[in-house]
Design a protein around this motif. Structure first.
Motif, PDB file in Angstrom:
ATOM      1  N   ASP A 252       0.844  -1.194   0.000  1.00 30.96           N
ATOM      2  CA  ASP A 252       0.000   0.000   0.000  1.00 30.96           C
ATOM      3  C   ASP A 252       0.882   1.248   0.000  1.00 30.96           C
ATOM      4  O   ASP A 252       2.081   1.173  -0.268  1.00 30.96           O
ATOM      5  CB  ASP A 252      -0.968  -0.009   1.188  1.00 30.96           C
ATOM      6  N   GLY A 253       0.286   2.370   0.316  1.00 30.05           N
ATOM      7  CA  GLY A 253       0.988   3.647   0.219  1.00 30.05           C
ATOM      8  C   GLY A 253       2.212   3.758   1.107  1.00 30.05           C
ATOM      9  O   GLY A 253       3.069   4.617   0.870  1.00 30.05           O
ATOM     10  N   SER A 254       2.301   2.908   2.110  1.00 27.43           N
ATOM     11  CA  SER A 254       3.468   2.988   2.985  1.00 27.43           C
ATOM     12  C   SER A 254       4.743   2.587   2.249  1.00 27.43           C
ATOM     13  O   SER A 254       5.843   2.857   2.720  1.00 27.43           O
ATOM     14  CB  SER A 254       3.275   2.099   4.215  1.00 27.43           C
ATOM     15  N   ALA A 255       4.597   1.924   1.088  1.00 31.18           N
ATOM     16  CA  ALA A 255       5.775   1.531   0.293  1.00 31.18           C
ATOM     17  C   ALA A 255       6.255   2.670  -0.603  1.00 31.18           C
ATOM     18  O   ALA A 255       7.338   2.591  -1.182  1.00 31.18           O
ATOM     19  CB  ALA A 255       5.444   0.314  -0.566  1.00 31.18           C
ATOM     20  N   HIS A 256       5.465   3.719  -0.690  1.00 33.89           N
ATOM     21  CA  HIS A 256       5.796   4.814  -1.608  1.00 33.89           C
ATOM     22  C   HIS A 256       7.132   5.459  -1.246  1.00 33.89           C
ATOM     23  O   HIS A 256       7.353   5.828  -0.098  1.00 33.89           O
ATOM     24  CB  HIS A 256       4.687   5.866  -1.586  1.00 33.89           C
ATOM     25  N   GLY A 257       8.011   5.548  -2.221  1.00 29.77           N
ATOM     26  CA  GLY A 257       9.303   6.201  -2.020  1.00 29.77           C
ATOM     27  C   GLY A 257      10.381   5.299  -1.463  1.00 29.77           C
ATOM     28  O   GLY A 257      11.528   5.731  -1.319  1.00 29.77           O
ATOM     29  N   SER A 258      10.038   4.052  -1.159  1.00 28.62           N
ATOM     30  CA  SER A 258      11.038   3.178  -0.546  1.00 28.62           C
ATOM     31  C   SER A 258      12.048   2.671  -1.567  1.00 28.62           C
ATOM     32  O   SER A 258      11.739   2.495  -2.739  1.00 28.62           O
ATOM     33  CB  SER A 258      10.353   1.983   0.118  1.00 28.62           C
TER      34      SER A 258
END
Length: 187
Positions: free
Chosen positions: A133-139
């Motif tokens: 989900d969005g928590s993976a964004h930018g990782s």
DNA sequence: GCCAGGATGTTA
DNA sequence: AACATCCTGGCG
């Protein structure tokens, strides 16, 4: 089977998208074989987020090749992209479909009742099955121990028009393994 | 099997 | 207002 380094994404989006077909997508215990991708280009591609979204252009500036670009589409589906950032070109690869390889129990727990071959058959479906989900964004997911991409066997690759867009819909920047039962749509 | 319609949130 | 989607239900 070797791991793909961030350097792989320091080229152009179309090349990267094509070469990812057959590779392994690893995410926290779940593994899928990538069978469908699309390329989006930062420059000259009206369908790319960078065309109209300032936030996307900022993302390309501030992040490294190989970082995850994850966003919510139609208010309910997370779509997983990889930032491509070469000297000549930049953009994104959208992972559109994978065949489930490992972690099937975890996937089925997130998608009760779904047929195995459909668990990753679409960009929204695969993120749901993998728990992305969005928590993976930018990782920088390629560098994380539980996540990343591994090289696969070379397979037949076909090309088609990108799906679900209205602008630049004729760019032949969709790639896939036509023999897969887990495509989001037939080529 | 095919198609129409609805759910839903972020961006500009 | 548009949108890089998916699921359901209606109809055959």
């Amino acid at each position: 089977m070797g791991r793909i380094p961030p350097k792989f994404f320091k080229r152009d989006p179309v090349t990267c998208a094509r070469e990812l077909i057959g590779a392994g997508f690893h995410w926290q215990g779940c593994v899928g074989r990538i069978v469908e991708t699309e390329a989006y280009a930062s420059v000259g591609d009206p369908a790319c987020h960078t065309w109209s979204r300032t936030g996307a252009r900022e993302f390309v500036k501030r992040h490294q090749a190989g970082d995850a670009y994850v966003y919510l589409n139609y208010g309910m589906h997370w779509l997983f992209n990889i930032l491509v950032k070469g000297d000549e070109a930049s953009g994104f690869v959208l992972i559109r479909a994978v065949e489930p390889v490992a972690g099937l129990d975890a996937m089925r727990e997130r998608r009760p009742g779904m047929k195995n071959h459909l668990l990753g058959a679409g960009p929204g479906r695969l993120t749901r099955a993998f728990g992305i989900d969005g928590s993976a964004h930018g990782s920088s997911f390629l560098d994380q121990p539980e996540c990343g991409i591994s090289r696969g066997k070379s397979v037949e690759i076909v090309t088609g028009e990108r799906i679900g867009i209205s602008k630049a819909a004729d760019f032949p920047w969709r790639f896939g393994d036509p023999t897969s039962a887990s495509l989001s749509r037939r080529f």
